[in-house]
Structure formats: C-alpha cells, structure tokens
Design a protein around this motif. Structure first.
Motif, PDB file in Angstrom:
ATOM      1  N   HIS A   1      30.460   3.854  29.997  1.00 60.83           N
ATOM      2  CA  HIS A   1      31.888   3.842  30.318  1.00 60.83           C
ATOM      3  C   HIS A   1      32.193   4.842  31.428  1.00 60.83           C
ATOM      4  O   HIS A   1      32.955   4.531  32.353  1.00 60.83           O
ATOM      5  CB  HIS A   1      32.714   4.161  29.069  1.00 60.83           C
ATOM      6  CG  HIS A   1      34.179   4.210  29.329  1.00 60.83           C
ATOM      7  ND1 HIS A   1      34.913   3.080  29.592  1.00 60.83           N
ATOM      8  CD2 HIS A   1      35.039   5.251  29.398  1.00 60.83           C
ATOM      9  CE1 HIS A   1      36.179   3.430  29.800  1.00 60.83           C
ATOM     10  NE2 HIS A   1      36.275   4.741  29.683  1.00 60.83           N
ATOM     11  N   ARG A   2      31.599   6.029  31.364  1.00 63.62           N
ATOM     12  CA  ARG A   2      31.824   7.032  32.414  1.00 63.62           C
ATOM     13  C   ARG A   2      31.275   6.562  33.753  1.00 63.62           C
ATOM     14  O   ARG A   2      31.895   6.769  34.792  1.00 63.62           O
ATOM     15  CB  ARG A   2      31.202   8.361  32.017  1.00 63.62           C
ATOM     16  CG  ARG A   2      31.931   8.995  30.826  1.00 63.62           C
ATOM     17  CD  ARG A   2      31.351  10.315  30.466  1.00 63.62           C
ATOM     18  NE  ARG A   2      31.702  11.264  31.516  1.00 63.62           N
ATOM     19  CZ  ARG A   2      31.085  12.412  31.722  1.00 63.62           C
ATOM     20  NH1 ARG A   2      30.082  12.757  30.944  1.00 63.62           N
ATOM     21  NH2 ARG A   2      31.459  13.217  32.670  1.00 63.62           N
TER      22      ARG A   2
ATOM     23  N   ALA B   1      33.437   5.809  37.149  1.00 67.29           N
ATOM     24  CA  ALA B   1      33.067   6.430  38.422  1.00 67.29           C
ATOM     25  C   ALA B   1      32.991   5.383  39.525  1.00 67.29           C
ATOM     26  O   ALA B   1      33.456   5.609  40.649  1.00 67.29           O
ATOM     27  CB  ALA B   1      31.732   7.159  38.287  1.00 67.29           C
ATOM     28  N   VAL B   2      32.423   4.235  39.226  1.00 63.03           N
ATOM     29  CA  VAL B   2      32.327   3.169  40.224  1.00 63.03           C
ATOM     30  C   VAL B   2      33.715   2.676  40.613  1.00 63.03           C
ATOM     31  O   VAL B   2      33.994   2.470  41.791  1.00 63.03           O
ATOM     32  CB  VAL B   2      31.453   2.006  39.692  1.00 63.03           C
ATOM     33  CG1 VAL B   2      31.552   0.785  40.584  1.00 63.03           C
ATOM     34  CG2 VAL B   2      30.011   2.455  39.570  1.00 63.03           C
ATOM     35  N   LEU B   3      34.602   2.517  39.647  1.00 63.70           N
ATOM     36  CA  LEU B   3      35.962   2.079  39.947  1.00 63.70           C
ATOM     37  C   LEU B   3      36.693   3.088  40.822  1.00 63.70           C
ATOM     38  O   LEU B   3      37.516   2.712  41.657  1.00 63.70           O
ATOM     39  CB  LEU B   3      36.751   1.853  38.658  1.00 63.70           C
ATOM     40  CG  LEU B   3      36.356   0.638  37.828  1.00 63.70           C
ATOM     41  CD1 LEU B   3      37.244   0.555  36.591  1.00 63.70           C
ATOM     42  CD2 LEU B   3      36.463  -0.638  38.639  1.00 63.70           C
TER      43      LEU B   3
ATOM     44  N   ALA C   1      27.704   6.524  40.686  1.00 63.12           N
ATOM     45  CA  ALA C   1      27.603   6.459  39.234  1.00 63.12           C
ATOM     46  C   ALA C   1      26.438   7.275  38.698  1.00 63.12           C
ATOM     47  O   ALA C   1      26.445   7.675  37.546  1.00 63.12           O
ATOM     48  CB  ALA C   1      27.451   5.012  38.786  1.00 63.12           C
ATOM     49  N   HIS C   2      25.428   7.518  39.517  1.00 64.19           N
ATOM     50  CA  HIS C   2      24.235   8.229  39.061  1.00 64.19           C
ATOM     51  C   HIS C   2      24.011   9.477  39.901  1.00 64.19           C
ATOM     52  O   HIS C   2      24.281   9.489  41.092  1.00 64.19           O
ATOM     53  CB  HIS C   2      22.987   7.347  39.176  1.00 64.19           C
ATOM     54  CG  HIS C   2      23.028   6.144  38.304  1.00 64.19           C
ATOM     55  ND1 HIS C   2      22.870   6.212  36.952  1.00 64.19           N
ATOM     56  CD2 HIS C   2      23.240   4.844  38.583  1.00 64.19           C
ATOM     57  CE1 HIS C   2      22.962   5.007  36.441  1.00 64.19           C
ATOM     58  NE2 HIS C   2      23.192   4.155  37.415  1.00 64.19           N
TER      59      HIS C   2
END
Length: 71
Positions: A39-40, A44-46, A51-52
């Motif tokens: 979910h986190r 982050a992508v949104l 994301a990583h």
C-alpha cells in the motif's frame, strides 16, 4: 485479559456453538506487513515518487552529499 486468554475464551465459545475456531494470534502478521508495504509503495507511485529504495537513497544523500544512481 491477555491476548492469549482472549483467544482461548473465543476458541472455547466457538467450540460450544459448533463454529470454526478463530485464527491464532499472530497468524496473519506477515500478511498484514506485506499488504502495508504494498500500500505504501502504491501511494508513492500515485504521488510521483519512486516506490523502491527511497530510504537507501535518502541515507546515501545524507552520508555522501550526492544522489545515488537509481536502478
């Protein structure tokens, strides 16, 4: 009442009513942790962030004063 005592009481009540026993405490902790991480990453992508590797990149900037190349 501790979580173990509550679990034993719930198991006893389920057995008295002929129902399925509840899952043991901690049985789904890893699944919850994975879902929280996913979910986190999704959030982050949104938001337009990577994301990583965000923590590692932030530590590298702090320690070395320059950004690390992303993979």
């Amino acid at each position: 009442m501790s979580i173990t005592q509550q679990y034993l009481l719930d198991t006893y009540r389920a057995r008295q009513h002929g129902e399925a026993a509840p899952p043991a405490p901690g049985a789904h902790d890893w699944q919850v942790a994975r879902e929280l991480r996913e979910h986190r990453q999704f959030r982050a992508v949104l938001a337009g962030r990577p994301a990583h590797g965000r923590i590692r990149a932030a530590l590298a900037r702090w320690l070395h004063g320059r950004p690390r190349p992303s993979c």
